[in-house]
Motif scaffolding. Structure first.
Motif, short mmCIF file in Angstrom:
data_model
loop_
_atom_site.label_atom_id
_atom_site.label_comp_id
_atom_site.label_asym_id
_atom_site.label_seq_id
_atom_site.Cartn_x
_atom_site.Cartn_y
_atom_site.Cartn_z
N ARG A 25 0.84 -1.20 0.00
CA ARG A 25 0.00 0.00 0.00
C ARG A 25 0.87 1.25 0.00
O ARG A 25 1.82 1.35 0.78
CB ARG A 25 -0.91 0.04 1.23
CG ARG A 25 -1.85 -1.12 1.34
CD ARG A 25 -2.75 -1.03 2.55
NE ARG A 25 -2.00 -0.69 3.77
CZ ARG A 25 -2.52 -0.07 4.82
NH1 ARG A 25 -3.80 0.28 4.82
NH2 ARG A 25 -1.80 0.20 5.88
N VAL A 26 0.54 2.19 -0.88
CA VAL A 26 1.28 3.45 -0.94
C VAL A 26 0.28 4.60 -0.95
O VAL A 26 -0.74 4.54 -1.64
CB VAL A 26 2.17 3.52 -2.21
CG1 VAL A 26 2.94 4.84 -2.25
CG2 VAL A 26 3.13 2.34 -2.26
N GLY A 27 0.59 5.63 -0.19
CA GLY A 27 -0.18 6.86 -0.20
C GLY A 27 0.74 8.01 -0.56
O GLY A 27 1.92 8.00 -0.21
N PHE A 38 -3.42 17.53 -2.87
CA PHE A 38 -4.13 16.46 -3.56
C PHE A 38 -3.49 15.15 -3.16
O PHE A 38 -2.26 15.03 -3.16
CB PHE A 38 -4.05 16.64 -5.09
CG PHE A 38 -4.72 17.89 -5.56
CD1 PHE A 38 -6.04 17.87 -5.99
CD2 PHE A 38 -4.04 19.09 -5.58
CE1 PHE A 38 -6.66 19.03 -6.42
CE2 PHE A 38 -4.64 20.26 -6.00
CZ PHE A 38 -5.96 20.23 -6.42
N ALA A 39 -4.30 14.17 -2.78
CA ALA A 39 -3.78 12.90 -2.31
C ALA A 39 -4.17 11.78 -3.26
O ALA A 39 -5.16 11.88 -3.98
CB ALA A 39 -4.33 12.61 -0.91
N GLY A 40 -3.38 10.73 -3.27
CA GLY A 40 -3.66 9.59 -4.13
C GLY A 40 -3.06 8.32 -3.57
O GLY A 40 -2.23 8.34 -2.66
N ILE A 52 -1.29 2.10 -11.59
CA ILE A 52 -0.79 3.48 -11.44
C ILE A 52 -0.32 3.68 -10.01
O ILE A 52 -0.93 3.21 -9.06
CB ILE A 52 -1.85 4.53 -11.83
CG1 ILE A 52 -1.25 5.93 -11.83
CG2 ILE A 52 -3.07 4.42 -10.96
CD1 ILE A 52 -2.11 6.99 -12.48
N CYS A 53 0.78 4.38 -9.89
CA CYS A 53 1.37 4.66 -8.57
C CYS A 53 0.60 5.79 -7.87
O CYS A 53 -0.05 6.61 -8.50
CB CYS A 53 2.82 5.07 -8.73
SG CYS A 53 3.87 3.80 -9.47
N CYS A 89 7.34 7.99 -11.95
CA CYS A 89 6.78 9.04 -11.10
C CYS A 89 7.74 10.22 -10.98
O CYS A 89 7.30 11.37 -10.96
CB CYS A 89 6.44 8.49 -9.72
SG CYS A 89 5.00 7.39 -9.75
N ARG A 90 9.02 9.95 -10.92
CA ARG A 90 10.00 11.05 -10.86
C ARG A 90 9.88 11.91 -12.12
O ARG A 90 9.94 13.14 -12.04
CB ARG A 90 11.42 10.51 -10.71
CG ARG A 90 11.65 9.84 -9.37
CD ARG A 90 13.01 9.20 -9.26
NE ARG A 90 13.01 8.27 -8.13
CZ ARG A 90 14.10 7.89 -7.49
NH1 ARG A 90 15.29 8.35 -7.84
NH2 ARG A 90 14.02 7.05 -6.49
N GLN A 91 9.72 11.27 -13.27
CA GLN A 91 9.60 12.03 -14.51
C GLN A 91 8.29 12.84 -14.53
O GLN A 91 8.28 13.99 -14.96
CB GLN A 91 9.66 11.10 -15.72
CG GLN A 91 9.61 11.82 -17.05
CD GLN A 91 10.78 12.77 -17.26
OE1 GLN A 91 11.93 12.41 -17.05
NE2 GLN A 91 10.50 13.99 -17.67
#
Length: 128
Positions: A25-27, A38-40, A52-53, A89-91
């Motif tokens: 799990r990642v937040g 904004f959270a995801g 999707i991350c 995600c870094r990009q």
């Protein structure tokens, strides 16, 4: 908003992660230049390419609301180790941030380290 507050938002939303394949799990939470957050979460799919991350979920939510400048992102997971954004995600963060964008990498104990995006993605490809 300080780094701890942004990390707390990421930690809180992590419970909504859809991660039945990895059980990882990642937040994430992004802070925009206008001060909005904004959270995801990560959303997995049986076709792994459709996954999707959390960081991209949060960034895309911000962009869909008209925000174009990310000044900070906080990432956390259930890991004992600090959680870093993946290369994709870094990009994406670089597209809407810059070398100075703060990247707050947390772990399940609430500890964190702060990096500049330029440290994590040197010589990034970006539009001119």
């Amino acid at each position: 908003m300080d780094d701890r507050e942004l990390l707390a938002i990421a930690e809180n939303i992590k419970k909504n992660s859809y991660s039945p394949y990895s059980n990882f799990r990642v937040g994430a939470a992004v802070l925009t230049q206008s001060g909005k957050t904004f959270a995801g979460v990560n959303v997995e799919n049986a076709s792994f390419g459709a996954t999707i991350c959390a960081e991209r979920t949060a960034v895309f939510k911000a962009v869909s609301e008209g925000e174009r400048k990310i000044v900070a992102v906080a990432i956390t997971s259930d890991s004992d180790e600090y959680t870093f954004p993946c290369g994709i995600c870094r990009q994406v963060l670089r597209e809407f941030g810059d070398d100075g964008t703060r990247v707050i990498c947390g772990n399940k104990s609430g500890e964190f380290k702060v990096f500049k995006l330029g440290e994590l993605l040197p010589n990034a490809f970006f539009k001119f």
